[in-house]
Design a protein around this motif. Structure first.
Motif, PDB file in Angstrom:
ATOM      1  N   LEU A  36      22.594  42.464 -33.717  1.00  0.00           N
ATOM      2  CA  LEU A  36      22.133  41.075 -33.706  1.00  0.00           C
ATOM      3  C   LEU A  36      22.880  40.259 -32.667  1.00  0.00           C
ATOM      4  CD1 LEU A  36      20.438  38.818 -35.070  1.00  0.00           C
ATOM      5  CD2 LEU A  36      22.328  38.531 -36.694  1.00  0.00           C
ATOM      6  N   GLY A  37      22.124  39.507 -31.876  1.00  0.00           N
ATOM      7  CA  GLY A  37      22.726  38.633 -30.882  1.00  0.00           C
ATOM      8  C   GLY A  37      22.476  37.166 -31.190  1.00  0.00           C
ATOM      9  N   PHE A  38      23.489  36.342 -30.968  1.00  0.00           N
ATOM     10  CA  PHE A  38      23.359  34.892 -31.089  1.00  0.00           C
ATOM     11  C   PHE A  38      23.267  34.312 -29.678  1.00  0.00           C
ATOM     12  CE2 PHE A  38      25.924  36.365 -34.687  1.00  0.00           C
ATOM     13  CZ  PHE A  38      25.146  35.924 -35.742  1.00  0.00           C
ATOM     14  N   VAL A  39      22.207  33.568 -29.421  1.00  0.00           N
ATOM     15  CA  VAL A  39      21.958  33.025 -28.086  1.00  0.00           C
ATOM     16  C   VAL A  39      21.937  31.507 -28.214  1.00  0.00           C
ATOM     17  CG1 VAL A  39      20.430  33.095 -26.072  1.00  0.00           C
ATOM     18  CG2 VAL A  39      20.577  35.082 -27.600  1.00  0.00           C
ATOM     19  N   LEU A  40      23.027  30.870 -27.803  1.00  0.00           N
ATOM     20  CA  LEU A  40      23.238  29.457 -28.096  1.00  0.00           C
ATOM     21  C   LEU A  40      23.093  28.583 -26.870  1.00  0.00           C
ATOM     22  CD1 LEU A  40      26.386  29.728 -30.412  1.00  0.00           C
ATOM     23  CD2 LEU A  40      23.954  30.027 -30.997  1.00  0.00           C
ATOM     24  N   ASP A  41      22.276  27.568 -26.998  1.00  0.00           N
ATOM     25  CA  ASP A  41      22.160  26.529 -25.979  1.00  0.00           C
ATOM     26  C   ASP A  41      23.383  25.624 -26.119  1.00  0.00           C
ATOM     27  OD1 ASP A  41      21.563  24.299 -24.456  1.00  0.00           O
ATOM     28  OD2 ASP A  41      19.548  24.029 -25.268  1.00  0.00           O
ATOM     29  N   THR A  42      24.284  25.693 -25.149  1.00  0.00           N
ATOM     30  CA  THR A  42      25.506  24.885 -25.202  1.00  0.00           C
ATOM     31  C   THR A  42      25.496  23.812 -24.121  1.00  0.00           C
ATOM     32  OG1 THR A  42      26.663  26.531 -23.820  1.00  0.00           O
ATOM     33  CG2 THR A  42      26.852  26.747 -26.214  1.00  0.00           C
ATOM     34  N   SER A  43      24.295  23.370 -23.741  1.00  0.00           N
ATOM     35  CA  SER A  43      24.161  22.302 -22.757  1.00  0.00           C
ATOM     36  C   SER A  43      24.585  20.967 -23.370  1.00  0.00           C
ATOM     37  CB  SER A  43      22.708  22.213 -22.277  1.00  0.00           C
ATOM     38  OG  SER A  43      21.842  21.905 -23.363  1.00  0.00           O
ATOM     39  N   HIS A  75      24.796  18.807 -31.996  1.00  0.00           N
ATOM     40  CA  HIS A  75      24.543  19.820 -33.029  1.00  0.00           C
ATOM     41  C   HIS A  75      25.642  20.878 -33.094  1.00  0.00           C
ATOM     42  CE1 HIS A  75      20.658  17.999 -33.372  1.00  0.00           C
ATOM     43  NE2 HIS A  75      20.208  18.477 -32.213  1.00  0.00           N
ATOM     44  N   ARG A  76      26.704  20.696 -32.325  1.00  0.00           N
ATOM     45  CA  ARG A  76      27.710  21.741 -32.160  1.00  0.00           C
ATOM     46  C   ARG A  76      28.281  22.239 -33.487  1.00  0.00           C
ATOM     47  NH1 ARG A  76      33.184  21.401 -28.377  1.00  0.00           N
ATOM     48  NH2 ARG A  76      34.116  23.355 -29.103  1.00  0.00           N
ATOM     49  N   THR A  77      28.680  21.339 -34.362  1.00  0.00           N
ATOM     50  CA  THR A  77      29.321  21.742 -35.611  1.00  0.00           C
ATOM     51  C   THR A  77      28.392  22.577 -36.478  1.00  0.00           C
ATOM     52  OG1 THR A  77      30.746  19.786 -35.602  1.00  0.00           O
ATOM     53  CG2 THR A  77      30.453  20.913 -37.704  1.00  0.00           C
ATOM     54  N   LYS A  78      27.144  22.129 -36.629  1.00  0.00           N
ATOM     55  CA  LYS A  78      26.190  22.839 -37.480  1.00  0.00           C
ATOM     56  C   LYS A  78      25.814  24.195 -36.886  1.00  0.00           C
ATOM     57  CE  LYS A  78      25.697  19.709 -40.715  1.00  0.00           C
ATOM     58  NZ  LYS A  78      26.116  19.956 -42.113  1.00  0.00           N
ATOM     59  N   VAL A  79      25.678  24.255 -35.567  1.00  0.00           N
ATOM     60  CA  VAL A  79      25.347  25.522 -34.919  1.00  0.00           C
ATOM     61  C   VAL A  79      26.473  26.527 -35.127  1.00  0.00           C
ATOM     62  CG1 VAL A  79      24.992  26.651 -32.687  1.00  0.00           C
ATOM     63  CG2 VAL A  79      23.789  24.522 -33.208  1.00  0.00           C
ATOM     64  N   PHE A 119      28.165  31.772 -40.663  1.00  0.00           N
ATOM     65  CA  PHE A 119      27.539  32.161 -41.927  1.00  0.00           C
ATOM     66  C   PHE A 119      26.873  33.530 -41.795  1.00  0.00           C
ATOM     67  CE2 PHE A 119      23.715  32.523 -44.532  1.00  0.00           C
ATOM     68  CZ  PHE A 119      24.209  32.283 -45.802  1.00  0.00           C
ATOM     69  N   LEU A 120      26.142  33.740 -40.698  1.00  0.00           N
ATOM     70  CA  LEU A 120      25.437  35.006 -40.529  1.00  0.00           C
ATOM     71  C   LEU A 120      26.387  36.170 -40.296  1.00  0.00           C
ATOM     72  CD1 LEU A 120      22.227  34.131 -38.488  1.00  0.00           C
ATOM     73  CD2 LEU A 120      22.340  35.387 -40.630  1.00  0.00           C
ATOM     74  N   THR A 121      27.444  35.960 -39.537  1.00  0.00           N
ATOM     75  CA  THR A 121      28.382  37.063 -39.318  1.00  0.00           C
ATOM     76  C   THR A 121      29.102  37.440 -40.609  1.00  0.00           C
ATOM     77  OG1 THR A 121      30.148  35.532 -38.615  1.00  0.00           O
ATOM     78  CG2 THR A 121      28.743  36.471 -36.896  1.00  0.00           C
ATOM     79  N   ARG A 122      29.402  36.438 -41.447  1.00  0.00           N
ATOM     80  CA  ARG A 122      30.091  36.718 -42.707  1.00  0.00           C
ATOM     81  C   ARG A 122      29.186  37.405 -43.716  1.00  0.00           C
ATOM     82  NH1 ARG A 122      33.031  30.760 -42.807  1.00  0.00           N
ATOM     83  NH2 ARG A 122      34.528  31.224 -41.140  1.00  0.00           N
ATOM     84  N   ALA A 123      27.867  37.322 -43.484  1.00  0.00           N
ATOM     85  CA  ALA A 123      26.908  38.004 -44.357  1.00  0.00           C
ATOM     86  C   ALA A 123      26.597  39.412 -43.861  1.00  0.00           C
ATOM     87  CB  ALA A 123      25.614  37.189 -44.431  1.00  0.00           C
ATOM     88  N   SER A 124      27.421  39.922 -42.963  1.00  0.00           N
ATOM     89  CA  SER A 124      27.160  41.222 -42.358  1.00  0.00           C
ATOM     90  C   SER A 124      27.274  42.353 -43.372  1.00  0.00           C
ATOM     91  CB  SER A 124      28.134  41.465 -41.198  1.00  0.00           C
ATOM     92  OG  SER A 124      29.474  41.538 -41.671  1.00  0.00           O
ATOM     93  N   LYS A 125      26.611  43.446 -43.035  1.00  0.00           N
ATOM     94  CA  LYS A 125      26.624  44.657 -43.853  1.00  0.00           C
ATOM     95  C   LYS A 125      27.244  45.795 -43.038  1.00  0.00           C
ATOM     96  CE  LYS A 125      24.187  42.640 -47.142  1.00  0.00           C
ATOM     97  NZ  LYS A 125      24.729  42.367 -48.487  1.00  0.00           N
ATOM     98  N   PRO A 126      27.666  46.872 -43.705  1.00  0.00           N
ATOM     99  CA  PRO A 126      28.223  48.014 -42.959  1.00  0.00           C
ATOM    100  C   PRO A 126      27.253  48.512 -41.893  1.00  0.00           C
ATOM    101  CG  PRO A 126      28.644  48.260 -45.306  1.00  0.00           C
ATOM    102  CD  PRO A 126      27.725  47.076 -45.173  1.00  0.00           C
ATOM    103  N   GLY A 127      27.772  48.713 -40.699  1.00  0.00           N
ATOM    104  CA  GLY A 127      26.947  49.193 -39.593  1.00  0.00           C
ATOM    105  C   GLY A 127      26.420  48.103 -38.701  1.00  0.00           C
ATOM    106  N   ALA A 185      19.824  19.196 -37.839  1.00  0.00           N
ATOM    107  CA  ALA A 185      20.731  20.339 -37.897  1.00  0.00           C
ATOM    108  C   ALA A 185      21.170  20.658 -39.323  1.00  0.00           C
ATOM    109  CB  ALA A 185      21.955  20.072 -37.024  1.00  0.00           C
ATOM    110  N   ASP A 186      20.959  19.727 -40.255  1.00  0.00           N
ATOM    111  CA  ASP A 186      21.326  19.974 -41.652  1.00  0.00           C
ATOM    112  C   ASP A 186      20.514  21.117 -42.261  1.00  0.00           C
ATOM    113  OD1 ASP A 186      23.212  17.951 -41.608  1.00  0.00           O
ATOM    114  OD2 ASP A 186      21.802  16.416 -42.304  1.00  0.00           O
ATOM    115  N   GLU A 187      19.368  21.431 -41.658  1.00  0.00           N
ATOM    116  CA  GLU A 187      18.511  22.496 -42.168  1.00  0.00           C
ATOM    117  C   GLU A 187      18.922  23.879 -41.658  1.00  0.00           C
ATOM    118  OE1 GLU A 187      14.274  21.676 -41.768  1.00  0.00           O
ATOM    119  OE2 GLU A 187      14.748  19.573 -41.401  1.00  0.00           O
TER     120      GLU A 187
END
Length: 302
Positions: free
Chosen positions: A75-82, A88-92, A98-106, A241-243
């Motif tokens: 999985l790749g995260f592709v972030l617009d940091t313009s 939206h920086r904090t929420k992004v 959150f997604l990395t901490r939900a990772s599974k083995p492999g 960004a709250d969503e």
């Protein structure tokens, strides 16, 4: 995003464990990741191989591989940091963590941030902490090359990801200004990669000349939906960004609950370009909606 190392050679076979057997996937097998939903947009997870039909260029195919097992993801995260995304920086950042901490083995992850150009902030790693450190150290500000970032990130995931299931999550306000690729070129390239693209867009309601501005909003939303549709991903357009955290929960569940369906093309695809694939699901009780990539490009040797 060029790396000082040679691309990994794709394995000749992949072993996948299911409840009953161990299958070896032949190199000629086309494997699709398939999500099925009912009319209330709820995932349908109790289907069997017999509930599916697969068509390659409208010719029905024999399903040779079928699995409902949870598979690891590259999985790749592709972030617009313009500069326009700085509010939206904090929420992004929270959403990525959150997604990395939900990772599974492999699982493995990489991080791209893009302004006027895309940069690989962290190459593939199985360690969530590496991504968290990288996203905390991003410098925000500059222009936006959205289409280039999507193309380059999908290419990197396709070539370098060790797992068969590959995806990227793009978070951007869509203020496109600096890309080399146009819509047609990017879609054609995405069709060559076996990577699902999820896009979270924050449309700008101002008439300021960006990709999502008022005068071109419909065209822009159409583009993002086309990217997601062609690759079997999804597009989201939150009002704030709250969503974000709820959306990434949906994406995480989506990646974990797909069916894997494989077939050996009955027609010789060598020398051809992109081939359209259709997957249908029926259980005799309700109308089912299927989401998968729109097709495949035969690779050398297919």
């Amino acid at each position: 995003m060029a790396q000082d190392r040679s691309p990994r050679k794709p394995p000749k076979a992949e072993k996948t464990t299911t409840q009953d057997d161990v299958f070896t996937l032949d190199t000629n097998l086309v494997v699709l990741d398939v999500a099925v939903f009912d009319q209330d947009n709820r995932f349908v997870g109790n289907l069997q191989k017999e509930n599916f039909r697969v068509f390659d260029e409208q010719v029905q195919q024999e399903i040779e591989y079928f699995s409902r097992e949870e598979a690891p993801v590259s999985l790749g995260f592709v972030l617009d940091t313009s500069g326009s995304m700085r509010p939206h920086r904090t929420k992004v950042t929270e959403a990525v963590k959150f997604l990395t901490r939900a990772s599974k083995p492999g699982d493995e992850f990489f991080l791209v941030d893009f302004k006027n150009k895309a940069e690989l902030a962290e190459e593939f790693t199985p360690r969530p902490a590496d991504i968290e450190d990288a996203v905390d150290n991003i410098v925000w500000g500059g222009g936006t090359a959205l289409l280039d970032a999507i193309q380059l990130s999908a290419e990197y995931a396709d070539k370098e990801g060790k797992n068969r299931r590959k995806a990227i999550i793009v978070i951007s306000d869509g203020d496109e200004r600096d890309s080399y690729y146009d819509r047609r070129q990017m879609i054609k390239l995405l069709q060559e990669y076996q990577v699902q693209v999820y896009v979270i867009g924050f449309p700008d309601e101002d008439d300021g000349g960006g990709l999502f501005n008022r005068s071109t909003r419909k065209r822009s939303v159409s583009l993002i939906n086309e990217i997601a549709g062609e690759t079997g991903g999804r597009a989201f357009f939150p009002k704030s960004a709250d969503e974000l955290q709820d959306i990434v929960r949906v994406i995480n569940a989506d990646l974990r609950t797909q069916y894997s369906i494989g077939f050996s093309p009955s027609q010789d695809g060598r020398g051809t370009t992109f081939r359209r694939v259709t997957v249908r699901a029926e259980d005799g009780k309700r109308k089912l909606v299927v989401r998968t990539r729109s097709g495949y490009t035969p690779r050398k040797g297919d």
